[in-house]
Design an enzyme around this catalytic site. Structure first.
Site, short mmCIF file in Angstrom:
data_model
loop_
_atom_site.label_atom_id
_atom_site.label_comp_id
_atom_site.label_asym_id
_atom_site.label_seq_id
_atom_site.Cartn_x
_atom_site.Cartn_y
_atom_site.Cartn_z
N ASP A 97 94.99 129.24 71.80
CA ASP A 97 95.16 128.96 70.21
C ASP A 97 94.66 127.31 69.83
OD1 ASP A 97 97.15 127.00 71.63
OD2 ASP A 97 98.73 128.47 71.04
N GLU A 119 95.01 135.50 76.48
CA GLU A 119 96.33 134.96 75.98
C GLU A 119 96.08 135.51 74.26
OE1 GLU A 119 98.11 130.92 75.40
OE2 GLU A 119 98.75 131.47 77.36
N GLU A 133 98.32 126.07 65.62
CA GLU A 133 98.09 126.93 66.65
C GLU A 133 98.17 128.40 65.93
OE1 GLU A 133 99.82 124.26 67.03
OE2 GLU A 133 98.67 123.24 68.72
N HIS A 212 104.34 117.25 72.73
CA HIS A 212 103.19 116.98 72.15
C HIS A 212 103.06 117.67 70.82
CE1 HIS A 212 101.25 120.86 72.97
NE2 HIS A 212 101.72 120.67 73.84
N ARG A 214 102.26 118.98 67.15
CA ARG A 214 101.81 118.18 65.86
C ARG A 214 103.08 118.35 64.87
NH1 ARG A 214 96.63 117.96 67.39
NH2 ARG A 214 95.29 116.91 66.00
N HIS A 245 102.37 112.55 77.21
CA HIS A 245 101.00 112.97 76.49
C HIS A 245 100.46 111.95 75.91
CE1 HIS A 245 98.33 115.16 74.21
NE2 HIS A 245 98.65 116.29 74.64
C1 UD1 Z 1 95.86 119.93 71.82
C2 UD1 Z 1 96.09 121.18 71.01
C3 UD1 Z 1 97.33 121.88 71.17
C4 UD1 Z 1 97.56 122.18 72.70
C5 UD1 Z 1 97.37 120.57 73.42
C6 UD1 Z 1 97.72 120.69 75.12
C7 UD1 Z 1 94.86 121.55 68.81
C8 UD1 Z 1 94.78 121.27 67.42
N1 UD1 Z 1 95.76 121.11 69.65
O1 UD1 Z 1 96.87 118.92 71.21
O2 UD1 Z 1 97.38 123.32 70.69
O3 UD1 Z 1 98.95 122.39 72.77
O4 UD1 Z 1 96.15 120.06 73.24
O5 UD1 Z 1 98.04 119.32 75.35
O6 UD1 Z 1 94.16 122.12 69.33
N2 UD1 Z 1 94.19 112.23 74.35
C9 UD1 Z 1 93.47 111.39 75.05
N3 UD1 Z 1 93.09 111.88 76.44
C10 UD1 Z 1 93.36 113.09 76.66
C11 UD1 Z 1 93.68 114.19 75.72
C12 UD1 Z 1 94.17 113.69 74.39
O7 UD1 Z 1 93.58 110.17 74.94
O8 UD1 Z 1 92.69 113.55 77.63
C13 UD1 Z 1 94.54 111.66 73.03
C14 UD1 Z 1 93.24 111.37 72.00
O9 UD1 Z 1 93.44 110.02 71.27
C15 UD1 Z 1 93.08 112.35 71.28
C16 UD1 Z 1 94.54 113.12 70.97
O10 UD1 Z 1 95.27 112.61 72.25
O11 UD1 Z 1 92.46 112.28 69.97
C17 UD1 Z 1 94.96 114.34 70.44
O12 UD1 Z 1 94.27 115.25 71.14
P1 UD1 Z 1 94.00 116.74 70.40
O13 UD1 Z 1 93.33 117.69 71.56
O14 UD1 Z 1 93.47 116.87 68.98
O15 UD1 Z 1 95.56 117.03 70.22
P2 UD1 Z 1 96.63 117.27 71.23
O16 UD1 Z 1 98.05 116.90 70.45
O17 UD1 Z 1 96.39 117.01 72.48
N1 UDP Z 2 101.02 119.82 82.74
C1 UDP Z 2 100.30 118.82 83.61
N2 UDP Z 2 100.70 117.57 83.69
C2 UDP Z 2 101.78 117.11 82.68
C3 UDP Z 2 102.43 118.01 82.18
C4 UDP Z 2 102.00 119.33 82.18
O1 UDP Z 2 99.46 119.40 84.41
O2 UDP Z 2 102.06 116.01 83.08
C5 UDP Z 2 100.68 121.18 82.72
C6 UDP Z 2 101.70 122.35 82.78
O3 UDP Z 2 101.79 122.64 84.21
C7 UDP Z 2 101.11 123.48 81.97
C8 UDP Z 2 100.35 122.85 80.81
O4 UDP Z 2 100.06 121.32 81.32
O5 UDP Z 2 100.38 124.49 82.75
C9 UDP Z 2 100.74 122.75 79.56
O6 UDP Z 2 99.96 122.05 78.67
P1 UDP Z 2 100.76 121.25 77.36
O7 UDP Z 2 102.07 121.10 77.24
O8 UDP Z 2 99.83 119.92 77.24
O9 UDP Z 2 100.02 122.34 76.27
P2 UDP Z 2 100.47 123.82 75.88
O10 UDP Z 2 100.95 124.59 76.94
O11 UDP Z 2 101.89 123.46 75.01
O12 UDP Z 2 99.48 124.24 74.72
#
Ligand code: UD1
Ligand code: UDP
Length: 382
Positions: A97, A119, A133, A212, A214, A245
């Protein structure tokens, strides 16, 4: 030879796609498998690719600090065009999603490939929760040709949207396949980081936290952090472990409110294998994560979910997960009750697995193999 392209971009998609990629790679005579990462996440994605030893064939390298949905969506669609034109896949697999899922499925549809949603069918029917999502899933569901639903409930959601039954397969969630693949290795071979953390924890009870979403950014996160602070200060004999996160909208309130509290361990996002160890070591988990809600019941860990809605009702119905929202007092009271009320804790700690049996990937490979068999036979007849 059938050409399969896997598109993903974030940590959870990578974890849940990894075992499926491995399952298709077992049949090189049948499937030409290529992987395209959008790198919507960077460090958090690379941690997973390293653990599963997966190398991307195409890396769009799109992550930018504090990125927004508009540019990310546009960049994924335009970034996918040359990849789809070069490889010309028969099937594209997207997962879940995220923005990568939604934009990746649109681009794949434009290319004429058959699009497969892993999924599929999770719904809250509330377009603002989880945001964005819920809408990402609905758009992806509309576009996709084949729908791999983790549970009967998710299949039912798709049928209600008039998705044809013969395009839906109930598979279980591939997150359980990933967990089975990893758990023994992880528990018996703890990393250096885990050996250090293990010493710090001693024999104290651990509350593990992740967050994490939004829709919780801003006030929601402030209330969550205030609740954790109160729990920590009143429970010096317990430790809160919180891998934070990397989203700056999460980092800021968490570091401002929770740094320098002696029994709150704020750490960087953990490598998947370390996180499994950490879940296993914890007494309870407080989270807004989707994936963690699915994994924890397999490890017998009760979960408090800091959300008002969930598209994963199965564990709530089974009694191992409780929705607590983001009200400070509710989080504090529910956490303390679960930690101190032995009967409730034991009832919620039952090992239970509503999300799968670890064979989801096998079922998907089998489905595509049969589909291809039929297609080729029909071609011969014609
Ligand atoms: C995203 C997904 C969310 C998912 C989550 C899992 C969307 C809109 N959101 O949210 O559905 O549940 O990932 O974790 O698709 N960043 C880093 N390094 C990383 C990852 C993120 O620095 O490896 C920081 C960056 O500043 C980036 C920000 O996090 O711009 C947001 O990342 P983004 O993927 O847009 O949103 P998430 O909150 O991670
Ligand atoms: N996870 C990880 N390291 C962490 C926290 C979570 O590898 O520090 C794994 C966790 O086991 C799960 C996945 O990340 O499989 C969940 O990711 P996240 O919560 O970022 O996204 P969501 O599932 O809510 O989309």
């Amino acid at each position: 030879m059938t050409k399969n392209l896997f598109i993903f971009g974030t940590r959870p998609e990578a974890i849940k796609m990894a075992p499926l990629i491995k399952a298709f790679q077992k049949y090189p005579e049948l499937f030409d498998v290529k992987i395209c990462v959008t790198a919507q996440h960077r460090e958090m994605l690379d941690q997973v690719l390293n653990f599963f030893e997966i190398t991307a064939d195409y890396d769009l390298d799109l992550m930018r600090p504090d990125q927004n949905l508009y540019t990310l969506t546009a960049n994924i669609i335009t970034g996918m065009k040359p990849v789809l034109e070069a490889f010309q896949p028969d099937y594209v697999f997207v997962h879940g999603d995220t923005t990568t899922t939604m934009a990746g499925s649109i681009a794949s549809f434009y290319s004429g490939a058959k699009v497969c949603h892993v999924e599929a069918g999770l719904r809250t029917h509330n377009k603002w929760s989880p945001f964005p999502e819920e809408i990402n899933r609905q758009i992806t569901g509309r576009i996709c040709d084949y729908h791999f639903a983790p549970t009967k409930t998710s299949k039912q959601n798709l049928l209600q949207e008039n998705i044809k039954e013969d395009t839906i397969l109930v598979t279980g969630n591939t997150v359980i396949d990933a967990l089975h693949h990893s758990v023994e290795r992880v528990i018996h071979e703890p990393s250096t980081l885990i050996q250090g953390i293990s010493k710090t924890l001693g024999n104290k009870e651990v509350v593990l936290v992740t967050g994490h979403r939004r829709e919780n950014h801003g006030d929601g996160f402030i209330r969550i952090c205030e609740a954790l602070k109160e729990i920590a200060i009143g429970n010096k004999n317990r430790i809160i472990v919180y891998p934070v996160h990397l989203n700056p909208k999460v980092q800021e309130p968490v570091n401002r409110i929770l740094a320098n509290i002696e029994n709150v361990l704020l750490i960087e996002p953990m490598a998947y294998q370390d996180f499994i160890w950490m879940m296993n070591r914890s007494k309870i988990i407080i989270t807004d994560s989707g994936g963690v809600q699915e994994e924890a019941p397999s490890l017998g860990k009760p979960v408090l979910v800091m959300r008002d809605t969930t598209e994963r009702p199965e564990a709530v119905e089974a009694g191992t997960v409780v929705l607590v929202g983001t009200n400070k007092d509710v989080i504090v009271n529910e956490t303390l009750d679960l930690l101190n009320n032995t009967k409730r804790f034991e009832n919620m700690s039952k090992l239970h697995n509503p999300y799968g049996d670890g064979k989801a990937c096998e079922r998907i490979v089998d489905f595509i193999t049969k589909l291809e068999g039929k297609r080729k036979n029909t071609k011969n007849i014609v």
